[in-house]
Design an enzyme around this catalytic site. Structure first.
Site: not given
Ligand SMILES: [Zn+2]
Length: 271
Positions: A108, A127, A129, A197
């Site tokens: 990603e 990024h 979670h 996500h």
């Molecule tokens: Zn992710």
């Protein structure tokens, strides 16, 4: 005589290549030199986000290359708690590695490249979670600033719905087109949620992005608690948020103090 000369040249070549190799393992191969403090801060950010429960085995943090705005720095595919300076790689904004040397890459990573393309003001991208944030990504209740520490969420965090961009997928930002769609939903904001996500958090410095990632998770927890109390809730007004956000750079006392504390905790150094 001639043979001895050839042997000497070969030895010199080996020495020169060996020296280049050992330099390259200490720092990513780059068009311009990178201040070691920038790498140290990126490593610290990885460790802090793991220690504070924002990143687990997954998720990543990057910084824009300080000498080349068309590049960014991020670890090879590795759990953030394990990242060291030798793991940092350099990418262009299409998320192509500059010098991969066989290292595995985050799938990603396109989140980072596309956000840096869309946001010249952004110097760091995370990024995660972040667990308490995820319920807000699947509900109709927007994540809104509950307290002044999370004024950067004002008026609420937008939600990226990957189905709108690409239909039914595995939910991962696997290419530049998906990264660009996510950056479009982020717009000029500090945080965007990713439905089912996680989220993407940005800042004008890595210390700011880390602060925002930690406080986004805390705000989500506090908002759920406030909702459980029932009744109408009073969130920060946009006018209040604007006043707080006027002093939200890396030099803001809250960011400076938090970074120092979290860094010492994460790196195992006693205050
Ligand atoms: Zn992710």
């Amino acid at each position: 005589m001639k043979q001895r000369h050839v042997a000497r040249v070969v030895v010199m070549l080996v020495l020169v290549l060996g020296a280049a190799g050992s330099r390259a393992s200490a720092q990513p191969s780059s068009s311009s030199p990178i201040d070691p403090a920038v790498i140290d801060d990126l490593v610290a950010a990885n460790r802090i986000l793991a220690t504070e429960g924002i990143l687990d085995g997954l998720g990543h943090v990057s910084v824009r290359h300080p000498g080349n705005p068309g590049r960014y720095l991020i670890a090879r595919s590795l759990a953030p708690a394990l990242v060291t300076a030798a793991d940092i790689m350099e990418y262009d904004l299409d998320s192509n590695p500059i010098d991969q040397r066989g290292r595995t890459m985050f799938i990603e990573r396109f989140i980072h490249g596309e956000v840096y393309k869309a946001r010249p003001d952004v110097q760091a991208v995370i990024h995660s979670h972040s667990p308490t944030v995820i319920p807000f990504s699947i509900s109709q209740t927007p994540l809104r600033p509950v307290f002044n520490g999370a004024a950067f969420l004002s008026p609420s965090a937008p939600v990226f719905e990957i189905r709108r961009a690409a239909g039914m997928t595995d939910g991962l930002i696997r290419d530049g087109a998906l990264g660009k769609a996510l950056a479009g939903v982020l717009g000029d904001r500090a945080v965007a949620l990713m439905r089912g996500h996680g989220n993407v958090v940005v800042g004008s410095a890595v210390q700011v992005a880390v602060y925002r990632a930690v406080y986004t998770e805390l705000n989500a927890r506090l908002q759920l608690q406030a909702i459980a109390l029932g009744g109408p809730l009073t969130y920060l007004a946009p006018e209040e948020a604007d006043k707080i956000n006027a002093q939200s750079g890396p030099e803001a006392p809250g960011v400076v103090r938090s970074w120092e504390l979290w860094k010492r905790k994460a790196l195992g150094v006693r205050p």
